[in-house]
Design an enzyme around this catalytic site. Structure first.
Site, PDB file in Angstrom:
ATOM      1  N   LYS A  26       3.392  10.785  -2.207  1.00 16.24           N
ATOM      2  CA  LYS A  26       3.565  12.092  -1.587  1.00 16.24           C
ATOM      3  C   LYS A  26       4.910  12.719  -1.992  1.00 16.24           C
ATOM      4  O   LYS A  26       4.961  13.872  -2.413  1.00 16.24           O
ATOM      5  CB  LYS A  26       3.496  11.946  -0.058  1.00 16.24           C
ATOM      6  CG  LYS A  26       3.428  13.282   0.666  1.00 16.24           C
ATOM      7  CD  LYS A  26       3.573  13.103   2.170  1.00 16.24           C
ATOM      8  CE  LYS A  26       2.411  12.367   2.781  1.00 16.24           C
ATOM      9  NZ  LYS A  26       1.457  13.218   3.468  1.00 16.24           N
ATOM     10  N   ARG A  96       6.891  12.032   7.744  1.00 17.63           N
ATOM     11  CA  ARG A  96       5.657  11.337   7.340  1.00 17.63           C
ATOM     12  C   ARG A  96       5.950  10.171   6.411  1.00 17.63           C
ATOM     13  O   ARG A  96       6.882  10.223   5.616  1.00 17.63           O
ATOM     14  CB  ARG A  96       4.733  12.272   6.565  1.00 17.63           C
ATOM     15  CG  ARG A  96       4.215  13.441   7.319  1.00 17.63           C
ATOM     16  CD  ARG A  96       3.485  14.351   6.318  1.00 17.63           C
ATOM     17  NE  ARG A  96       3.381  15.693   6.797  1.00 17.63           N
ATOM     18  CZ  ARG A  96       2.286  16.186   7.380  1.00 17.63           C
ATOM     19  NH1 ARG A  96       1.217  15.440   7.536  1.00 17.63           N
ATOM     20  NH2 ARG A  96       2.267  17.420   7.811  1.00 17.63           N
ATOM     21  N   GLY A 105      -3.983   6.930   6.771  1.00 17.55           N
ATOM     22  CA  GLY A 105      -4.029   6.668   8.213  1.00 17.55           C
ATOM     23  C   GLY A 105      -3.424   5.339   8.648  1.00 17.55           C
ATOM     24  O   GLY A 105      -3.496   4.968   9.810  1.00 17.55           O
ATOM     25  N   MET A 107      -0.193   4.281   8.345  1.00 16.43           N
ATOM     26  CA  MET A 107       1.171   4.313   8.876  1.00 16.43           C
ATOM     27  C   MET A 107       1.346   5.545   9.769  1.00 16.43           C
ATOM     28  O   MET A 107       0.407   6.292   9.976  1.00 16.43           O
ATOM     29  CB  MET A 107       2.164   4.312   7.718  1.00 16.43           C
ATOM     30  CG  MET A 107       2.187   2.975   6.992  1.00 16.43           C
ATOM     31  SD  MET A 107       3.312   2.990   5.616  1.00 16.43           S
ATOM     32  CE  MET A 107       2.505   4.024   4.450  1.00 16.43           C
ATOM     33  N   ARG A 340      -2.513  15.203  -4.914  1.00 21.52           N
ATOM     34  CA  ARG A 340      -2.528  13.893  -5.591  1.00 21.52           C
ATOM     35  C   ARG A 340      -3.885  13.749  -6.276  1.00 21.52           C
ATOM     36  O   ARG A 340      -4.818  14.508  -5.980  1.00 21.52           O
ATOM     37  CB  ARG A 340      -2.334  12.765  -4.575  1.00 21.52           C
ATOM     38  CG  ARG A 340      -3.384  12.783  -3.502  1.00 21.52           C
ATOM     39  CD  ARG A 340      -3.119  11.755  -2.430  1.00 21.52           C
ATOM     40  NE  ARG A 340      -4.013  11.998  -1.304  1.00 21.52           N
ATOM     41  CZ  ARG A 340      -3.884  11.466  -0.122  1.00 21.52           C
ATOM     42  NH1 ARG A 340      -2.875  10.671   0.149  1.00 21.52           N
ATOM     43  NH2 ARG A 340      -4.750  11.713   0.841  1.00 21.52           N
ATOM     44  N   HIS A 458     -24.689 -20.768  -6.498  1.00 21.41           N
ATOM     45  CA  HIS A 458     -25.948 -20.421  -7.156  1.00 21.41           C
ATOM     46  C   HIS A 458     -26.403 -19.007  -6.804  1.00 21.41           C
ATOM     47  O   HIS A 458     -26.740 -18.200  -7.674  1.00 21.41           O
ATOM     48  CB  HIS A 458     -27.013 -21.450  -6.748  1.00 21.41           C
ATOM     49  CG  HIS A 458     -28.360 -21.159  -7.336  1.00 21.41           C
ATOM     50  ND1 HIS A 458     -29.309 -20.426  -6.663  1.00 21.41           N
ATOM     51  CD2 HIS A 458     -28.898 -21.464  -8.540  1.00 21.41           C
ATOM     52  CE1 HIS A 458     -30.380 -20.320  -7.432  1.00 21.41           C
ATOM     53  NE2 HIS A 458     -30.155 -20.944  -8.577  1.00 21.41           N
ATOM     54  N   SER A 832     -17.028 -22.020 -26.572  1.00 21.91           N
ATOM     55  CA  SER A 832     -17.220 -21.018 -25.526  1.00 21.91           C
ATOM     56  C   SER A 832     -16.628 -21.592 -24.245  1.00 21.91           C
ATOM     57  O   SER A 832     -17.036 -22.665 -23.790  1.00 21.91           O
ATOM     58  CB  SER A 832     -18.710 -20.718 -25.344  1.00 21.91           C
ATOM     59  OG  SER A 832     -18.874 -19.804 -24.284  1.00 21.91           O
ATOM     60  N   CYS A 899     -18.029 -17.746 -21.386  1.00 22.18           N
ATOM     61  CA  CYS A 899     -19.312 -17.434 -20.752  1.00 22.18           C
ATOM     62  C   CYS A 899     -19.297 -17.753 -19.268  1.00 22.18           C
ATOM     63  O   CYS A 899     -20.317 -17.683 -18.608  1.00 22.18           O
ATOM     64  CB  CYS A 899     -20.456 -18.129 -21.463  1.00 22.18           C
ATOM     65  SG  CYS A 899     -20.336 -19.920 -21.413  1.00 22.18           S
ATOM     66  N   TYR A 919     -15.127 -12.805 -28.127  1.00 16.65           N
ATOM     67  CA  TYR A 919     -16.067 -12.077 -27.271  1.00 16.65           C
ATOM     68  C   TYR A 919     -16.023 -12.602 -25.838  1.00 16.65           C
ATOM     69  O   TYR A 919     -15.513 -13.699 -25.579  1.00 16.65           O
ATOM     70  CB  TYR A 919     -17.504 -12.179 -27.815  1.00 16.65           C
ATOM     71  CG  TYR A 919     -18.099 -13.563 -27.723  1.00 16.65           C
ATOM     72  CD1 TYR A 919     -18.757 -13.988 -26.565  1.00 16.65           C
ATOM     73  CD2 TYR A 919     -17.999 -14.447 -28.790  1.00 16.65           C
ATOM     74  CE1 TYR A 919     -19.292 -15.266 -26.474  1.00 16.65           C
ATOM     75  CE2 TYR A 919     -18.526 -15.720 -28.709  1.00 16.65           C
ATOM     76  CZ  TYR A 919     -19.174 -16.124 -27.538  1.00 16.65           C
ATOM     77  OH  TYR A 919     -19.690 -17.381 -27.447  1.00 16.65           O
TER      78      TYR A 919
HETATM   79  C1  PEP Z   1     -19.116 -22.523 -16.750  1.00 16.19           C
HETATM   80  O1  PEP Z   1     -18.895 -23.635 -16.279  1.00 16.19           O
HETATM   81  O2  PEP Z   1     -18.269 -21.617 -16.793  1.00 16.19           O
HETATM   82  C2  PEP Z   1     -20.455 -22.182 -17.249  1.00 16.19           C
HETATM   83  C3  PEP Z   1     -20.692 -21.032 -17.851  1.00 16.19           C
HETATM   84  O3  PEP Z   1     -21.437 -23.081 -17.013  1.00 16.19           O
HETATM   85  P1  PEP Z   1     -22.200 -23.225 -15.608  1.00 16.19           P
HETATM   86  O4  PEP Z   1     -21.777 -22.090 -14.743  1.00 16.19           O
HETATM   87  O5  PEP Z   1     -23.645 -23.190 -15.922  1.00 16.19           O
HETATM   88  O6  PEP Z   1     -21.728 -24.551 -15.147  1.00 16.19           O
END
Ligand code: PEP
Ligand code: MG
Length: 944
Positions: A26, A96, A105, A107, A340, A458, A832, A899, A919
């Protein structure tokens, strides 16, 4: 000397718009607007540094602060030609808060400061409006009494109601001057009674009191919680803005309002806002009167409206962004109180950014840099009807595992989900936790709710992969699945009762809320033509710009052809992880999988024994050979049935896996497809031990003789399950350890991969299979598995390879794997990072159980973020860096990706970009977020 106080007004300012750290959002905005010559009521800002000093020194501020403040006040008095507390024509100010990041809101604020028993009369005389002056004074005492002196608001409200009752009026605005005098007298008595002190009459004392109260409000529980929820550091502090009051409540030529230069909900280029005639700002915020749409202002106060339009357009051009502004019109004169960057929805963010590029206001790079990647989620999932959502009160809150709005009726088992869905009902599957076995129920459900589990449980992982709104770890649920009942914080909920989930916030509502589908998703799934959706076109345009900037490749974690197609449409160019085990749960496969598992130990042992004896027979002579032949015949007899079942079931699974893999290759159109060998412990495919125990007991109770066959069958399964039981399955017989002890499984999977690749390649579609071995902790493990894969490759593709280019690599997801990455790289063609397991093992923190206490850790500042959501850069991150560095020390160009779930998390993506990965791979619905985050990572830290 340090500068603590910054003046603004009269076309000048000590500070600048860039000084948000010091002046707060502000204060910086006011400085910038003042310098630009906009009509800003003058004042001064006390910096955030003073707030931190106030906290650190227990309220005892250095003298320099008070001196600078006094000087700034005198300067202000000169500028406006009025004095604070003056009996004839008093200067009144607002005090303020204003932190670097807006904390709406959270403070405290004080208005009309400078009024006392004398100056109120001066104000009345000057404005020729005694009612207005008295009303301002009573509001001031009330606010000051509450905020600075700590008196409960109700104590004042009680007196106000009493006077209203006495003079028989309903609304505050109907109170006469005499009635207001009585209110003021009663308020002063309230102050004396609660504090033992008189209401302060010295205006400079009032100002110090108000300033200190605003500093104190930085640490109030409301503000502290807000900061925690929004990742705002506690040591930023708030600034205090002292500003000349202007009044929107001086009759019908006055007004006050708020607005946006464009619609913050949709991004439409429409002037948007609300105002109240003859009112003060707090009336708009308090919601006691219903404001009018801002377009009406053009009719009510046309001159001020025209000026407001001009100024706000200038502001938007100046800041190159949508402005959220506050204004007051005092007797036809317009004042700007604040401006802002406007907070916006994900949809608005995309529309605005692309529109502004097209208007030439910003560059594509600026558009890409500006959008919060996570906000793209809002474009990809159903949303609740905003009005219903605002009114609904959540009954519980869990972890926001997979975003989107879902509504339906409660079911407690996967079977019931399927059953109800078949009858056309929308269902929400509620479970203690989900297991792979629940997949059919999850796939028909609108959303998933679990009582336990964390962000990589899961339900969370699969929910995200399916794009299914999910809330997990909702601890207040007490579920009795057998009785088809639960209580939610004490409220009973049964099967078929309505429920709604907001997977983006973790909130649970015990009612149906209307939802609408995502337009972008309708284009992706083919039910809407791209041409018919302007939003989709803009979404694609923005991501196209991101693609041009980013260095990281984006792949998807997809297990089946449908997921893969979706991922491709979202922009993934490759699959970074296909968890083959997920295919094993389909109803046509599971029976073969179970058979294979039950026969695996004996079957594999039999194969080994028979192979060994055969080779010894071949080498042996005479009597010894006869003896060995006898042994061979005996072994075949002993192990024959197990071998047949083991290899027979694998043979049945082979064509199924092959057709899945072929689907993945086709969907990815020549981009790499990483397929991982079987990973989870085998018991996951079998029924639960406890359930089997109950079944046996029930069958026995119903009659041993009658149920003899069934008891034998279930008992056999139970004993197999007990054989496979492990105390710590996630650290047990899983990953490559399975493939090494049961090589036939890896063999079958490798064969299916190469057969599928050959099949698709023969049809002219290029294929790039990447076979990935999980949970490798030593090079020897990888070498053994690689040998099997290579043998199968040669069998299927021949020595020439038949034009199928494939790679064999490994996951780095065990700390030892990362630490010996140089050795492993000698055998691996790619890495990976499995950051889910790497986090689990790096922290020694079970990914399935951590949800129970990680919330406490976060609430108490022990950890800043859930490490399963956002990579722990300083700890687990080191394992990633070591892995990259050691791997590439052996193979300079080693292809490396990630991954784990972190592959779709924006801040982790910044880390992976900097670590030099090639990647990231994430669930299909996160692909757009990853594309944008990867581009932002490149803009923030350019990489060649
Ligand atoms: C991991 O462990 O990051 C992975 C991709 O394998 P999972 O989640 O299947 O154990
Ligand atoms: Mg793993």
């Amino acid at each position: 000397m340090d500068k603590f106080v910054y003046s603004f007004g009269g076309g000048k300012a000590d500070g600048k718009g860039t000084m948000k750290d010091l002046l707060g959002g502000k204060g910086a905005g006011l400085a910038e607007m003042s310098s630009a010559g906009l009509p800003v009521p003058p004042g001064f800002t006390i910096s955030t540094v003073v707030c931190n000093l106030y906290t650190a020194r227990g309220g005892n501020l250095p003298r320099a602060v008070n001196e600078q403040q006094s000087k700034a006040l005198v300067k202000l008095e000169k500028l406006v030609g009025k004095e604070l507390g003056d009996a004839e024509d008093p200067l009144l100010v607002s005090v303020r808060s204003g932190a670097k990041f807006s904390m709406p809101g959270m403070m405290d604020t004080i208005l009309n400061l400078g009024l006392n028993d004398k100056s109120v009369l001066g104000l009345a005389a000057k404005t020729k409006n005694e009612r207005f002056a008295k009303d301002s004074y009573r509001r001031f005492i009330q606010m000051y009494g509450n905020v600075v002196m700590g008196i409960d608001k109700d104590a004042f409200e009680h007196e106000l109601s009493a006077v209203k009752k006495k003079v028989k009026v309903v609304s505050d605005v109907d109170l006469s001057v005499e009635a207001l005098d009585e209110v003021i007298a009663r308020y002063k008595t309230v102050v004396e009674k609660h504090t033992g002190e008189k209401f302060p009459q010295n205006a400079r004392t009032q100002l110090r009191g108000a300033r200190d109260a605003v500093f104190r409000s930085w640490m109030n529980p409301r503000a502290t919680t807000y900061r925690k929820l929004n990742d705002i550091p506690h040591d930023l502090g708030t600034a205090v803005n002292v500003q000349t009051m202007v009044f929107g409540n001086k009759g019908d030529s006055s007004a006050t309002g708020v607005g946006f230069t464009r619609d913050p909900a949709t991004g439409a280029n429409e002037f948007y806002g609300e105002f109240l005639q003859n009112a003060q700002g707090e009336d708009v915020v308090a919601g006691t009167r219903t404001p009018q749409p801002i377009a009406e202002l053009a009719h009510v106060l046309p001159k001020a409206y025209k000026e407001l339009r001009e100024i706000t357009s200038r502001l938007e051009t100046h800041y190159k962004d949508v402005q959220d502004f506050e204004f007051t019109i005092e007797e036809n004169t317009l004042y700007m109180l604040q401006t802002r960057a406007g907070k916006r929805t994900g949809t608005a963010a995309v529309n605005l950014a692309v529109d502004m590029v097209e208007e030439g206001l910003i560059t594509p790079k600026e558009a890409v840099a500006r959008i919060e990647p996570a906000s793209l989620d809002q474009l990809l999932h159903p949303v609740f009807e905003p009005k219903q959502r605002m009114k609904a009160k959540p009954a519980a809150k869990g972890l926001p595992a997979s975003p989107g709005a879902a509504t339906g009726v409660v079911v407690f088992t996967a079977e019931d989900a399927v059953h109800w869905a078949k009858r056309g009902k929308k269902v929400i599957l509620v479970r203690m936790e989900t297991v792979p076995d629940d997949i059919h129920g999850m796939s028909v459900a609108q959303g998933v709710l679990t009582a336990t589990g964390g962000m990589t449980s899961h339900a969370a992982v699969v929910g995200r992969q399916m794009g299914k709104p999910s809330v997990v770890g909702c601890g207040v649920l007490k579920i009795d699945a057998r009785a088809k009942q639960m209580t939610v914080d004490g409220v009973k909920v049964g099967e078929g009762d309505p429920i709604s989930l907001d997977g983006s916030t973790g909130e649970v509502f015990l009612k149906q809320l209307a939802t609408s589908p995502s337009e972008v998703l309708r284009v992706i799934d083919g039910s809407l033509k791209p041409k018919a959706s302007k939003l989709y076109q803009k979404f694609e345009k923005l991501l196209g710009w991101a693609d041009e900037i980013r260095k990281l490749g984006i792949r998807a974690n997809a297990d089946g052809p449908e997921d893969a197609k979706m991922a491709f449409e979202f922009g993934a160019r490759g699959i970074g992880l296909c968890r083959t085990e997920h295919m094993f749960f389909a109803s046509d496969r599971l029976p073969h999988v179970v058979k294979m598992i039950l026969a695996a130990a004996d079957g594999q042992k039999g194969l080994d024994v028979v192979a060994d004896l055969k080779s010894r027979v071949d080498e042996a002579r005479g009597g010894q050979a006869t003896e060995l032949r006898k042994q061979l015949a005996a072994a075949k007899k002993e192990f024959g049935p197990a071998i047949d079942t083991y290899t027979g079931s694998l043979k049945k699974l082979l064509p199924m896996q092959r057709s899945d893999f072929a689907g993945l290759f086709r969907a990815m159109k020549g981009n790499p497809v990483t397929i991982r060998a079987l990973d989870p412990p085998l018991h996951e495919f079998l029924p639960k031990r406890e359930e089997l125990m109950v079944k046996v007991a029930t069958l026995r109770a119903q009659g041993e003789r009658k149920n003899k066959a069934a008891i034998a069958r279930v008992s056999k399964m139970l004993s197999a399950v007990e054989d496979l039981h492990e105390f710590n399955p996630m650290l047990g017989h899983r990953g490559c350890r399975l493939g090494i002890t049961y090589p036939e499984i890896t063999r079958m999977q490798a064969r299916a991969i190469f057969q599928a690749a050959l099949q698709v390649a023969k049809r002219g579609v290029p294929v790039k299979p990447e076979v990935m071995i999980p949970l490798v902790s030593s090079v020897e493990e990888l070498r053994l598995q690689k040998q099997i894969v290579l043998e199968e490759a040669e069998k299927v593709l021949g020595k020439s390879g038949s034009g199928v280019d494939f790679l064999i690599g490994t996951m780095i997801e065990v700390p030892r794997g990362a630490l010996t990455a140089d050795e492993i790289a000698s055998e691996a063609e790619f890495f990976s990072f499995g950051t889910n397991d790497l986090t689990q093992m790096g922290f020694g923190l079970s990914r399935d159980d951590a949800g129970k206490f990680l919330g406490y850790y976060q609430d108490h500042g022990i950890i800043a973020k859930d490490p399963f959501v956002s990579l722990d850069a300083s700890g687990v991150g080191q394992l990633v860096e070591i892995g990259v560095q050691k791997g590439r020390s052996v193979k300079k160009k080693l292809k490396i990706g990630v991954c784990g779930e972190h592959g779709g998390d924006p801040s982790s993506i910044h880390f992976f970009h900097k670590a030099g990965l090639d990647y990231v791979s994430c669930s299909p619905y996160r692909v757009p977020i990853a594309r944008l985050a990867a581009a932002q990572a490149q803009l923030a830290a350019p990489r060649r």
